[in-house]
Write an enzyme that holds these catalytic residues in place. Structure first.
Site, mmCIF file in Angstrom:
data_model
loop_
_atom_site.group_PDB
_atom_site.id
_atom_site.type_symbol
_atom_site.label_atom_id
_atom_site.label_comp_id
_atom_site.label_asym_id
_atom_site.label_seq_id
_atom_site.Cartn_x
_atom_site.Cartn_y
_atom_site.Cartn_z
ATOM 1 N N GLY A 1 -36.279 16.380 -45.804
ATOM 2 C CA GLY A 1 -35.623 15.303 -45.285
ATOM 3 C C GLY A 1 -34.300 15.214 -46.018
ATOM 4 N N TYR B 1 -33.433 13.921 -48.598
ATOM 5 C CA TYR B 1 -33.490 14.026 -50.174
ATOM 6 C C TYR B 1 -33.995 15.468 -50.743
ATOM 7 C CZ TYR B 1 -34.189 12.230 -54.906
ATOM 8 O OH TYR B 1 -34.358 12.032 -56.258
ATOM 9 N N GLY B 2 -34.420 16.158 -49.793
ATOM 10 C CA GLY B 2 -34.683 17.646 -50.390
ATOM 11 C C GLY B 2 -35.782 18.353 -49.551
ATOM 12 N N VAL C 1 -39.741 20.332 -49.616
ATOM 13 C CA VAL C 1 -40.985 20.776 -50.090
ATOM 14 C C VAL C 1 -41.444 21.606 -49.439
ATOM 15 C CG1 VAL C 1 -42.904 19.719 -51.022
ATOM 16 C CG2 VAL C 1 -41.091 18.154 -50.719
ATOM 17 N N LYS D 1 -40.734 21.034 -55.047
ATOM 18 C CA LYS D 1 -39.853 20.089 -54.395
ATOM 19 C C LYS D 1 -38.221 20.468 -54.789
ATOM 20 C CE LYS D 1 -39.346 15.789 -55.171
ATOM 21 N NZ LYS D 1 -39.488 14.183 -54.985
ATOM 22 N N ASP E 1 -41.894 0.844 -53.320
ATOM 23 C CA ASP E 1 -41.800 1.543 -52.347
ATOM 24 C C ASP E 1 -43.190 2.167 -51.943
ATOM 25 O OD1 ASP E 1 -40.248 2.268 -50.062
ATOM 26 O OD2 ASP E 1 -39.872 4.279 -50.849
#
Length: 452
Positions: A120, A122-123, A125, A140, A237
């Site tokens: 994604g 954000y990074g 995995v 990650k 969240d």
């Protein structure tokens, strides 16, 4: 009124509202193509601290260190070479680099790459084999950590929280890889437990779920929330993609990048400008209804509960106005007194224009649910957060009578300190703070190994 009037088909895609925290956060084995939204965070920053001078030196500085690992059920001695005297007893000390989804992964040779399991904004995995512990892990890579201050603060916050927590239903941090260069590293590698799947994939699958399954899932979520809230932490969240499971239905909550303080005695300015996944967002957040509390997590859990029961989202809003319309069609429109208590004038006007509605009959909405399940759900999905059931009260509810055990529902003995959020920081200071957190993790881990 039919179900079609307030709910949409599960094929509606959830809008992405920012560039961070989607399925990258899910350290489960199964690939996932479904995107979920996350954070556009406030520009709060963390306080500076003195840089730790101790480097990642090993308690054994010999070129070779003997370790014992289990292989095929047998304990064998394995000599591991160390490169420069700075390696730790549980690390090989030499990195290897390989490509994953268009980027380079550089990790210690202790970890053997298996496959990519999440990708994604954000990074990335991956799953890997931990040769030292002889078990599978998730790694990650958070890329471009210091491209934006909000990303750097989110990374620092998540590292500190994962180090702080110790609970069966919260994802466990097993390693933090030490950057090869202290001064200008741009990526951070977090190593955690590897779980088989997440709740989103279970909901979207053809697998049949009994009420006992649902009860066990929900109990573990609320058990984790009891621990978080006792430590003055709000997750903020919660969604099916942030809830990981293994083959035994054991559950762990992950992704704490949006977590904040829940202490009413503290200043709650840190709770402003919250943007996370809309479908699970509580009314008080959507309406900026004063200072919100840990009740926001209870609302999100109620939305997840409903989604497990009907195998589709309960409030798949296209925007905040549509979201509120869907919510009031199910749980009813708040009273005039409650609407007048809203601080935001535009929010008051919007809510007054909505048609008057009472709570929809949950028996018709969830025909397969038991009476206890419906009663608990209706108490979790109260529009007014002050009327909403708490996590402690939820655990005492008859729905959990067969599995509730007060002696096995621990609290967090030490509250988490969010004071680092209040001071302004530069990217350089944030880099030093993150590096210090990584070094501190290894110092404590080394001490644990010494004690053993």
């Amino acid at each position: 009124m039919s179900k079609r009037e307030y709910s949409q088909d599960n094929s509606d895609s959830e809008e992405q509202e920012s560039t961070s925290s989607n399925e990258t956060e899910s350290t489960s084995e199964s690939d996932s193509s479904d995107s979920s939204s996350s954070s556009s965070e406030e520009s709060t920053t963390s306080s500076s601290s003195e840089e730790t001078s101790e480097e990642n030196s090993s308690s054994s500085e010999d070129e070779e260190t003997e370790t014992k690992t289990k292989t095929n059920g047998q304990v064998v001695e394995n000599k591991q070479s160390f490169s420069d005297g700075k390696s730790l007893p549980w690390m090989v000390g030499k990195n290897h680099t390989f490509p994953v989804a268009g980027t380079e992964f550089t990790i210690d040779q202790r970890y053997q790459y298996i496959k990519k399991i999440g990708h994604g904004a954000y990074g990335i995995v991956i799953s890997a084999k931990d040769r030292f512990e002889n078990e599978s892990v998730a790694i990650k890579k958070i890329m471009g950590v210091f491209d934006r201050l909000t990303d750097a603060k989110r990374t620092l916050r998540e590292i500190k929280l994962l180090k702080h927590f110790n609970h069966e239903n919260i994802l466990c941090l097993t390693d933090l890889l030490i950057p090869p260069v202290k001064e200008n590293f741009t990526s951070v590698y977090l190593v955690t437990e590897l779980l088989a799947t997440d709740l989103r994939q279970i909901i979207n699958s053809e697998q049949q779920l009994s009420e006992d399954h649902i009860r066990y899932f929900l109990y573990q979520i609320i058990r984790a929330l009891k621990y978080l809230h006792s430590g003055k932490v709000i997750h903020r969240d919660l969604k099916p993609g942030n809830i990981l499971l293994n083959e035994n239905c054991d559950l762990k909550i992950c992704d704490f990048g949006l977590a904040r303080i829940s202490d009413p005695e503290e200043e709650n300015h840190l709770l402003t400008q919250y943007v996370a996944t809309r479908w699970y967002r509580s009314p008080e957040i959507i309406l900026s209804w004063g200072e919100y509390t840990s009740a926001v997590d209870v609302w999100s859990t109620g939305c997840i509960f409903a989604e497990i029961l009907n195998r589709k989202p309960l409030f798949p809003g296209k925007d905040f106005m549509h979201q509120l319309k869907l919510i009031t069609m199910v749980v009813g429109k708040p009273s005039k007194k409650e609407i007048n208590s809203l601080e935001n004038e535009k929010a008051r006007k919007f809510m007054k224009k909505l048609p008057n509605r009472k709570q929809f009959d949950f028996h018709k909405l969830f025909p397969s649910a038991s009476e206890d399940a419906i009663d608990l759900l209706s108490k979790m999905l109260q529009f007014n957060p002050q009327k909403r059931i708490t996590v402690e009260e939820s655990l005492e509810h008859p729905f959990f009578a067969t599995i509730h055990d007060p002696d096995d529902e621990p609290i967090c003995e030490e509250t988490f300190d969010f004071s680092f959020e209040k001071d302004k920081l530069t990217k350089g200071k944030l880099r030093r703070l993150i590096y210090n957190e990584i070094i501190d993790f290894h110092k404590k881990k080394r001490q644990t190994y010494k004690e053993k």
